[in-house]
Design a protein around this motif. Structure first.
Motif, PDB file in Angstrom:
ATOM      1  N   GLY A 196       0.981  -1.299  -0.372  1.00 13.12           N
ATOM      2  CA  GLY A 196      -0.087  -0.121   0.052  1.00 13.12           C
ATOM      3  C   GLY A 196       0.644   1.374  -0.310  1.00 13.12           C
ATOM      4  N   ALA A 197       2.315   1.567   0.633  1.00 10.25           N
ATOM      5  CA  ALA A 197       2.444   2.489   0.783  1.00 10.25           C
ATOM      6  C   ALA A 197       3.274   2.830  -0.606  1.00 10.25           C
ATOM      7  N   ALA A 198       3.833   1.268  -1.042  1.00  9.25           N
ATOM      8  CA  ALA A 198       4.658   2.324  -2.744  1.00  9.25           C
ATOM      9  C   ALA A 198       4.222   2.186  -4.058  1.00  9.25           C
ATOM     10  N   TYR A 199       3.219   0.936  -3.987  1.00  5.45           N
ATOM     11  CA  TYR A 199       1.863   0.492  -5.081  1.00  5.45           C
ATOM     12  C   TYR A 199       0.692   0.646  -4.644  1.00  5.45           C
ATOM     13  N   PRO A 200      -0.231   1.422  -4.141  1.00  6.28           N
ATOM     14  CA  PRO A 200      -1.247   1.652  -4.039  1.00  6.28           C
ATOM     15  C   PRO A 200      -2.671   0.963  -5.365  1.00  6.28           C
ATOM     16  N   LYS A 201      -2.407   0.929  -6.249  1.00  5.68           N
ATOM     17  CA  LYS A 201      -3.355   0.887  -7.232  1.00  5.68           C
ATOM     18  C   LYS A 201      -2.947  -0.629  -7.101  1.00  5.68           C
ATOM     19  N   ALA A 202      -1.509  -1.357  -6.717  1.00  3.89           N
ATOM     20  CA  ALA A 202      -1.379  -2.589  -7.389  1.00  3.89           C
ATOM     21  C   ALA A 202      -2.079  -2.986  -5.709  1.00  3.89           C
ATOM     22  N   ALA A 203      -2.181  -2.421  -4.446  1.00  5.86           N
ATOM     23  CA  ALA A 203      -1.679  -3.194  -3.481  1.00  5.86           C
ATOM     24  C   ALA A 203      -3.441  -3.649  -3.206  1.00  5.86           C
ATOM     25  N   GLN A 204      -4.672  -2.494  -4.539  1.00  6.01           N
ATOM     26  CA  GLN A 204      -5.645  -2.560  -4.197  1.00  6.01           C
ATOM     27  C   GLN A 204      -6.276  -3.583  -4.886  1.00  6.01           C
ATOM     28  N   GLN A 205      -5.537  -3.862  -6.407  1.00  9.17           N
ATOM     29  CA  GLN A 205      -5.751  -5.008  -7.187  1.00  9.17           C
ATOM     30  C   GLN A 205      -4.506  -6.175  -6.541  1.00  9.17           C
ATOM     31  N   VAL A 206      -4.046  -7.203  -5.780  1.00 11.06           N
ATOM     32  CA  VAL A 206      -3.737  -7.466  -5.058  1.00 11.06           C
ATOM     33  C   VAL A 206      -5.053  -7.698  -4.071  1.00 11.06           C
ATOM     34  N   TYR A 265      -6.284 -17.588 -10.840  1.00 13.34           N
ATOM     35  CA  TYR A 265      -5.332 -16.563 -10.054  1.00 13.34           C
ATOM     36  C   TYR A 265      -3.888 -17.104 -11.797  1.00 13.34           C
ATOM     37  N   SER A 266      -4.352 -17.193 -12.874  1.00 16.97           N
ATOM     38  CA  SER A 266      -3.588 -16.711 -14.049  1.00 16.97           C
ATOM     39  C   SER A 266      -4.172 -15.718 -14.542  1.00 16.97           C
ATOM     40  N   ASP A 267      -6.023 -15.192 -13.876  1.00 12.11           N
ATOM     41  CA  ASP A 267      -5.913 -14.150 -14.419  1.00 12.11           C
ATOM     42  C   ASP A 267      -5.975 -12.646 -13.431  1.00 12.11           C
ATOM     43  N   GLU A 268      -6.140 -13.125 -12.377  1.00 10.51           N
ATOM     44  CA  GLU A 268      -5.451 -12.412 -11.292  1.00 10.51           C
ATOM     45  C   GLU A 268      -4.090 -11.441 -11.174  1.00 10.51           C
ATOM     46  N   LEU A 269      -3.150 -12.857 -11.387  1.00  9.44           N
ATOM     47  CA  LEU A 269      -2.015 -12.669 -11.902  1.00  9.44           C
ATOM     48  C   LEU A 269      -1.405 -11.814 -12.546  1.00  9.44           C
ATOM     49  N   GLU A 270      -2.011 -11.987 -13.964  1.00 13.72           N
ATOM     50  CA  GLU A 270      -2.232 -10.699 -14.645  1.00 13.72           C
ATOM     51  C   GLU A 270      -2.278  -9.891 -14.853  1.00 13.72           C
ATOM     52  N   ALA A 271      -3.772  -9.837 -13.564  1.00 17.03           N
ATOM     53  CA  ALA A 271      -3.646  -8.234 -13.358  1.00 17.03           C
ATOM     54  C   ALA A 271      -2.742  -7.231 -13.007  1.00 17.03           C
ATOM     55  N   VAL A 272      -2.873  -8.792 -11.420  1.00 16.86           N
ATOM     56  CA  VAL A 272      -1.644  -7.550 -10.451  1.00 16.86           C
ATOM     57  C   VAL A 272      -0.258  -7.455 -10.692  1.00 16.86           C
ATOM     58  N   GLU A 273       0.182  -7.466 -12.175  1.00 22.67           N
ATOM     59  CA  GLU A 273       1.161  -7.600 -12.619  1.00 22.67           C
ATOM     60  C   GLU A 273       0.647  -6.634 -13.845  1.00 22.67           C
ATOM     61  N   ALA A 274      -0.107  -6.304 -14.998  1.00 22.32           N
ATOM     62  CA  ALA A 274      -0.459  -4.941 -15.663  1.00 22.32           C
ATOM     63  C   ALA A 274      -0.401  -3.751 -14.591  1.00 22.32           C
ATOM     64  N   ALA A 275      -0.891  -4.240 -12.920  1.00 25.47           N
ATOM     65  CA  ALA A 275      -1.037  -2.855 -12.332  1.00 25.47           C
ATOM     66  C   ALA A 275       0.253  -2.423 -11.989  1.00 25.47           C
ATOM     67  N   LEU A 276       1.204  -3.524 -12.065  1.00 24.15           N
ATOM     68  CA  LEU A 276       2.419  -3.206 -11.223  1.00 24.15           C
ATOM     69  C   LEU A 276       3.160  -2.819 -12.157  1.00 24.15           C
ATOM     70  N   LEU A 277       3.115  -2.892 -13.415  1.00 28.04           N
ATOM     71  CA  LEU A 277       3.521  -2.140 -14.852  1.00 28.04           C
ATOM     72  C   LEU A 277       2.850  -1.148 -14.951  1.00 28.04           C
ATOM     73  N   GLN A 278       2.046  -0.544 -14.645  1.00 27.41           N
ATOM     74  CA  GLN A 278       1.455   0.675 -15.029  1.00 27.41           C
ATOM     75  C   GLN A 278       1.823   1.194 -13.562  1.00 27.41           C
ATOM     76  N   GLU A 279       2.381   1.257 -12.678  1.00 28.88           N
ATOM     77  CA  GLU A 279       2.501   1.962 -11.358  1.00 28.88           C
ATOM     78  C   GLU A 279       4.430   2.568 -11.498  1.00 28.88           C
ATOM     79  N   ARG A 280       4.264   1.164 -12.453  1.00 33.23           N
ATOM     80  CA  ARG A 280       6.061   1.269 -13.233  1.00 33.23           C
ATOM     81  C   ARG A 280       6.427   2.343 -13.050  1.00 33.23           C
TER      82      ARG A 280
END
Length: 282
Positions: free
Chosen positions: A69-79, A221-236
């Motif tokens: 949450g502190a560094a990647y709020p969107k990714a944390a919300q997606q997780v 799990y595959s779909d959620e992993l891709e969604a989390v990865e997409a959120a992390l890549l977006q924030e990155r």
């Protein structure tokens, strides 16, 4: 000649003094310019190190706080959303799988209850038949001695017929119980076949539910992993873009500071040259 030497010496002394003053001024200007340049370099280095240190702290904080949450709020919300969806999916699919076993356990419990009731009924019939047969056998056994005292053939034949009828009744009762037991045995054989088929059907249903659960959970799990990865890549990407803009702004500020310093330095050099030229002309 003697009078001209002191004047020449005084002029040279004045020129030397002026040159010394100009050199002192130039040295002071150079020292001030170098100090300003060092200060600008130090501030630029500090401003460049601050984003890196902040990013390092933000990357280390999730590990210490067990979250993003502190560094990647969107990714944390997606997780968090992915975990909730996966939890609901696991609960639903597990309920579907366990419902097959629950239904099988309920059917087995009902079957065992019916079996116990049938066993008690058959046991009661066996006990009743044993008591009835014992009483009938005792009655038949008690009827044989009086036959030896009967001298009239017709009466003897009638008494023997009564004994035979009593024996046939005992045998018929036993045959009826045997037939009932054989019918129960045949029904047990048929029920055994039905139970095998029902168990095979239950196993097939269970395997189907387990396979469907495996496929759904794996895909989820595959779909959620891709969604989390997409959120992390977006924030990155957003962080990289922000850092790039900040670096560009810092480089532009540095270039502007260097330009201003260069212009100031050139102006000072021109001023010093003009002063030297004036001193030489004087």
């Amino acid at each position: 000649m003697v009078s001209m030497q002191p004047c020449t010496l005084c002029r040279e002394a004045r020129i030397a003094a002026r040159r010394k003053r100009v050199q002192d001024k130039l040295a002071a200007v150079r020292a001030q310019a170098q100090a300003a340049a060092r200060s600008a370099d130090a501030s630029a280095a500090t401003s460049q190190q601050q984003p890196v240190a902040a990013a390092a702290q933000q990357q280390a904080a999730p590990g210490a706080q067990a979250g993003l949450g502190a560094a990647y709020p969107k990714a944390a919300q997606q997780v968090a959303e992915s975990q909730r969806r996966l939890l609901r999916l696991r609960h639903r699919t597990t309920h579907e799988v366990t419902s097959v076993r629950v239904a099988a356990d309920e059917a087995e419990a009902a079957h065992r209850a019916a079996e116990e009731q049938l066993r008690q009924e058959l046991r009661g019939k066996l006990l009743d038949e044993a008591e009835h047969s014992a009483a009938a056998n005792a009655q038949v056994a008690a009827g044989w001695p009086p036959l030896f005292d009967i001298l009239v053939p017709q009466k003897l034949w009638g008494a023997m017929e009564e004994q035979r009828a009593a024996c046939e009744a005992i045998i018929a009762s036993k045959d009826a119980l045997v037939a009932e037991l054989r019918g129960a045995l045949r029904s047990k054989d048929e029920e055994y076949v039905r139970l095998l088929k029902r168990q095979a059907s239950g196993i097939d249903t269970l395997l189907t539910c387990m396979g469907r659960q495996l496929a759904e959970v794996g895909q989820a799990y595959s779909d959620e992993l891709e969604a989390v990865e997409a959120a992390l890549l977006q924030e990155r990407g957003e962080l990289l873009s922000g850092n790039q803009k900040e670096g560009t702004a810092m480089l532009a500020a540095r270039a502007q500071a260097e330009q201003e310093f260069t212009e100031k330095w050139v102006g000072l050099e021109l001023l010093a040259g003009a002063l030297l030229f004036g001193l030489r002309q004087s």
